[in-house]
Motif scaffolding. Sequence first.
Motif, PDB file in Angstrom:
ATOM      1  N   SER A 149       0.772  -1.064  -0.023  1.00  0.00           N
ATOM      2  CA  SER A 149      -0.440   0.517  -0.156  1.00  0.00           C
ATOM      3  C   SER A 149       0.613   1.151   0.256  1.00  0.00           C
ATOM      4  O   SER A 149       0.673   2.650  -0.795  1.00  0.00           O
ATOM      5  CB  SER A 149      -1.634  -0.067   1.164  1.00  0.00           C
ATOM      6  OG  SER A 149      -1.825  -0.721   1.418  1.00  0.00           O
ATOM      7  N   GLY A 150       1.653   1.393   0.598  1.00  0.00           N
ATOM      8  CA  GLY A 150       2.770   2.355   0.686  1.00  0.00           C
ATOM      9  C   GLY A 150       3.628   2.229  -0.916  1.00  0.00           C
ATOM     10  O   GLY A 150       3.453   3.535  -1.510  1.00  0.00           O
ATOM     11  N   ILE A 151       3.504   1.775  -1.414  1.00  0.00           N
ATOM     12  CA  ILE A 151       3.953   1.533  -2.339  1.00  0.00           C
ATOM     13  C   ILE A 151       3.269   2.242  -3.313  1.00  0.00           C
ATOM     14  O   ILE A 151       3.589   2.691  -4.652  1.00  0.00           O
ATOM     15  CB  ILE A 151       4.720   0.131  -3.130  1.00  0.00           C
ATOM     16  CG1 ILE A 151       5.853   0.373  -2.808  1.00  0.00           C
ATOM     17  CG2 ILE A 151       5.311   0.403  -5.042  1.00  0.00           C
ATOM     18  CD1 ILE A 151       6.639  -1.689  -2.228  1.00  0.00           C
ATOM     19  N   LEU A 152       2.240   1.983  -3.147  1.00  0.00           N
ATOM     20  CA  LEU A 152       1.223   2.407  -4.307  1.00  0.00           C
ATOM     21  C   LEU A 152       0.459   3.727  -3.951  1.00  0.00           C
ATOM     22  O   LEU A 152      -0.388   4.012  -4.183  1.00  0.00           O
ATOM     23  CB  LEU A 152      -0.061   1.270  -3.850  1.00  0.00           C
ATOM     24  CG  LEU A 152      -0.072  -0.157  -4.855  1.00  0.00           C
ATOM     25  CD1 LEU A 152      -1.069  -1.423  -5.101  1.00  0.00           C
ATOM     26  CD2 LEU A 152       0.781   0.342  -6.295  1.00  0.00           C
ATOM     27  N   CYS A 153       1.198   4.182  -2.833  1.00  0.00           N
ATOM     28  CA  CYS A 153       0.744   5.652  -2.009  1.00  0.00           C
ATOM     29  C   CYS A 153      -0.845   5.720  -1.605  1.00  0.00           C
ATOM     30  O   CYS A 153      -1.359   6.878  -1.735  1.00  0.00           O
ATOM     31  CB  CYS A 153       0.987   6.614  -3.344  1.00  0.00           C
ATOM     32  SG  CYS A 153       2.331   6.945  -3.879  1.00  0.00           S
ATOM     33  N   ILE A 154      -1.005   4.835  -1.412  1.00  0.00           N
ATOM     34  CA  ILE A 154      -2.886   4.116  -0.729  1.00  0.00           C
ATOM     35  C   ILE A 154      -2.071   5.265   0.894  1.00  0.00           C
ATOM     36  O   ILE A 154      -3.384   5.950   1.238  1.00  0.00           O
ATOM     37  CB  ILE A 154      -3.627   3.161  -0.317  1.00  0.00           C
ATOM     38  CG1 ILE A 154      -3.302   2.129  -1.104  1.00  0.00           C
ATOM     39  CG2 ILE A 154      -4.333   2.860   0.532  1.00  0.00           C
ATOM     40  CD1 ILE A 154      -3.920   2.774  -2.410  1.00  0.00           C
ATOM     41  N   GLY A 155      -0.993   5.436   1.854  1.00  0.00           N
ATOM     42  CA  GLY A 155      -1.165   6.620   2.443  1.00  0.00           C
ATOM     43  C   GLY A 155      -1.467   8.093   2.435  1.00  0.00           C
ATOM     44  O   GLY A 155      -1.827   8.634   3.269  1.00  0.00           O
ATOM     45  N   PHE A 156      -0.982   8.427   1.492  1.00  0.00           N
ATOM     46  CA  PHE A 156      -0.594  10.164   1.162  1.00  0.00           C
ATOM     47  C   PHE A 156      -2.093   9.923   0.453  1.00  0.00           C
ATOM     48  O   PHE A 156      -2.682  10.832   1.098  1.00  0.00           O
ATOM     49  CB  PHE A 156       0.029   9.506  -0.497  1.00  0.00           C
ATOM     50  CG  PHE A 156      -0.090  10.976  -1.062  1.00  0.00           C
ATOM     51  CD1 PHE A 156       0.292  12.419  -0.174  1.00  0.00           C
ATOM     52  CD2 PHE A 156      -0.911  11.000  -2.429  1.00  0.00           C
ATOM     53  CE1 PHE A 156      -0.127  13.996  -0.599  1.00  0.00           C
ATOM     54  CE2 PHE A 156      -1.391  12.589  -2.466  1.00  0.00           C
ATOM     55  CZ  PHE A 156      -0.550  13.861  -1.346  1.00  0.00           C
ATOM     56  N   LEU A 157      -2.535   8.683   0.293  1.00  0.00           N
ATOM     57  CA  LEU A 157      -4.996   9.353  -0.246  1.00  0.00           C
ATOM     58  C   LEU A 157      -4.894   9.452   1.018  1.00  0.00           C
ATOM     59  O   LEU A 157      -6.102  10.198   1.344  1.00  0.00           O
ATOM     60  CB  LEU A 157      -4.756   8.115  -1.224  1.00  0.00           C
ATOM     61  CG  LEU A 157      -6.116   7.855  -1.044  1.00  0.00           C
ATOM     62  CD1 LEU A 157      -6.730   9.636  -1.932  1.00  0.00           C
ATOM     63  CD2 LEU A 157      -6.806   6.870  -2.255  1.00  0.00           C
TER      64      LEU A 157
END
Length: 194
Positions: A149-157
């Motif tokens: 999820s971090g690689i997919l930038c879910i945390g930023f979302l």
Amino acid sequence: MSRNDDVEGENVAPTTSSTTRVRNRPDPFLVACRCFSFVTSLAAILCIAVNVLSAVRSFKHASDIFDGIFRCYAVLIAAFVVLIETEWSFILKFSQILEYWAARGMLQIFVAVMTRAFPEYIGDRKDLFLLQSIASYILLACGVVYVVSGILCIGFLKRARQKQEITREQATKDLEELERRKEELEQLLLAERV
């Protein structure tokens, strides 16, 4: 009788603002993130419990003193994982790297590996070995999900949606305060007319 006299003579009921209240529905994405964070915290707490049991057992047998010390470190790091999952701003201020999900996931994977380490020492305790395996694999799975999820930038979302939710909640509170003040002023106006 003029139209003004009709209006002044009548008791006009104040308009209630219940029809204009804004209903805040929770963001399903944020709810899912909170549920996943809760599962991760439970897995870390289970790792803490298993490592405490292993440490106590290791310290009872003087030959396993190094394993006991290792388990104490695993308990401390797992407790830190639980604190990070609360996303308490005080904790995140001192470990800003863990705001990023990939880093958080790597820490969880590290705790899972520490929990699963040295299985040959507890070969005679099948129940402890089973708990250790369950705790470590659940936390390992959570860590892998966090890394991906971090690689997919879910945390930023997630952080962007949290900011939107906070802004929306503040706007709703401000609107409700304005409506309450409006009702008070209408009541004062009606009291002066009477």
